[in-house]
Enzyme design. Structure first.
Site, short mmCIF file in Angstrom:
data_model
loop_
_atom_site.label_atom_id
_atom_site.label_comp_id
_atom_site.label_asym_id
_atom_site.label_seq_id
_atom_site.Cartn_x
_atom_site.Cartn_y
_atom_site.Cartn_z
N ARG A 21 7.35 160.62 82.75
CA ARG A 21 7.93 159.30 82.46
C ARG A 21 8.88 159.47 81.29
NH1 ARG A 21 2.03 157.06 81.92
NH2 ARG A 21 1.99 159.10 80.94
N LYS B 9 -7.61 156.33 73.97
CA LYS B 9 -6.95 157.00 72.85
C LYS B 9 -7.90 158.00 72.19
CE LYS B 9 -3.10 154.38 72.77
NZ LYS B 9 -3.38 153.48 73.90
N LYS C 264 0.10 154.18 66.46
CA LYS C 264 -0.21 153.31 67.59
C LYS C 264 -1.57 152.67 67.44
CE LYS C 264 -0.63 157.46 70.29
NZ LYS C 264 -0.57 158.13 71.59
N ASN D 78 -6.76 158.73 80.32
CA ASN D 78 -6.86 157.42 80.94
C ASN D 78 -7.98 157.41 81.97
OD1 ASN D 78 -4.16 155.78 80.15
ND2 ASN D 78 -3.74 157.98 80.28
N GLU E 217 -3.46 161.32 75.57
CA GLU E 217 -4.43 160.30 75.98
C GLU E 217 -5.19 160.78 77.20
OE1 GLU E 217 -3.11 156.29 76.56
OE2 GLU E 217 -1.82 156.30 74.77
N ASP F 217 -2.42 162.20 79.83
CA ASP F 217 -1.04 162.07 79.35
C ASP F 217 -0.72 163.28 78.48
OD1 ASP F 217 -0.83 159.70 80.68
OD2 ASP F 217 -0.94 158.42 78.91
N ARG G 8 9.58 155.63 73.92
CA ARG G 8 8.43 155.49 74.81
C ARG G 8 8.84 155.78 76.24
NH1 ARG G 8 6.99 149.42 73.61
NH2 ARG G 8 9.25 149.33 73.95
N ARG H 233 2.14 162.26 83.32
CA ARG H 233 0.84 161.79 83.80
C ARG H 233 0.31 162.83 84.78
NH1 ARG H 233 -1.73 157.06 84.45
NH2 ARG H 233 -1.39 156.99 82.19
#
Length: 320
Positions: free
Chosen positions: A225, A125, A160, A283, A281, A273, A233, A210
């Site tokens: 997504r 994050k 979050k 990852n 984000e 993301d 979400r 992604r």
């Protein structure tokens, strides 16, 4: 080449979509040997090397019993050509300890991907703070008062936890501010836990994309997504629908700025993301979506990854 995967238990893999499985399959297809262990199998004793109780496996191609164990034994990590850290989040204390064991193995000569110190230095994050030019208005704080001021300024916000995964613990609060106080109390535990707050990006309806970067190079397709029903979400774990599509110019701009820089820090694989034009984000622990992109577009992401791994190992060998 002999590759060790440090991952979740093989018995819980969902092989029809698991990215680590797709890496194993491509590695075996090329004739590489594969072994697996869990972080709990790692150990170190003074005067000795970091070892792990590993299972040397062969993939069978079957749906149910998809692997066979050839042997189980205690081995030093530096005895493998590559060690891939593929344990899924959360990044908890045990994950943190595992990175230190892997870093010690690295000092002993093991080749570990992603680099353990870089896993610690790039929390998924908070890593976006280094790239504010790509981020929507964002607040990281423990203060409920700061959260309220941020909401007053932006009206529609997302809150979050910093250690969440798969969309867990994400809340949206609209202009009316319903339940804002209760949500803040739940997430930040009365000021004891830091949280992230971001302006809501309405393009989430088109998907939380992604974008994968492998060895500093951008995969030309991403997985959008898309939230389903009343969900905000898009995470696949939260019921989002994964739709592969070519990356946009903005996606490429973000990925080509961040990817090579993080690659130089030892992050062979990262997953960005992106919602709309905004990075949300970075990852680094166990990026996924290889199989979905490959199946829907025909672009072989696992092959690109193993190519990058082989090239990196060749470069490392040429240095010595």
């Amino acid at each position: 080449m002999n590759i060790l995967f440090v991952a979740d238990p093989l018995e819980v893999f969902k092989v029809y979509k698991d990215t680590t499985f797709s890496m194993m399959r491509e590695a075996q297809r090329r004739g590489h040997r594969i072994a697996a262990c869990e972080p709990s199998d790692l150990s170190w004793r003074s005067g000795d090397l970091v070892h792990a109780q590993v299972r040397e496996i062969v993939l069978t191609g079957a749906d149910e019993e998809w692997f066979q164990v050839q042997r189980t034994e205690l081995k030093p990590l530096r005895g493998f050509d590559a060690v891939l850290m593929r344990k899924d989040p959360p990044f908890d204390s045990e994950y943190f300890y595992a990175t230190h064991l892997l870093e010690q193995a690295q000092r002993e000569g093991a080749k570990v991907f992603n680099r353990p110190a870089s896993l610690r230095d790039h929390p998924e994050k908070l890593a976006i703070m280094e790239f504010p030019q790509f981020v929507s208005p964002t607040l990281v704080t423990r203060s409920p008062d700061e959260v309220r001021r941020f909401h007053e300024e932006h009206g529609d916000i997302i809150l979050k936890p910093l250690d969440g995964m798969g969309g867990m613990g994400i809340f949206r609060v609209g202009p009316e501010g319903l339940n804002l106080g209760s949500i803040v109390e739940t997430l930040n535990q009365h000021g004891t836990t830091t949280i992230m707050v971001q302006r809501f990006v309405p393009e989430i309806t088109d998907g939380d994309k992604r974008v994968l970067v492998i060895g500093g190079k951008v995969v030309p397709f991403c997985l959008a997504r898309i939230p389903q029903g009343s969900e905000i979400r898009g995470n696949l774990a939260a019921g989002g629908k994964g739709v592969a599509q070519p990356i946009s110019e903005r996606d490429r701009e973000i990925a080509e700025t961040i990817g090579p820089l993080l690659s130089e820090r030892g992050l062979l694989l990262i997953g960005l993301d992106v919602i709309g034009d905004c990075l949300t984000e970075i990852n680094v622990t166990s990026p996924t979506c290889f199989q979905e992109i490959t199946q829907q577009t025909g672009f072989d992401v696992p092959a690109m990854f193993i190519d990058a791994l082989e090239e990196q190992l060749d470069r490392d060998r040429s240095v010595f």
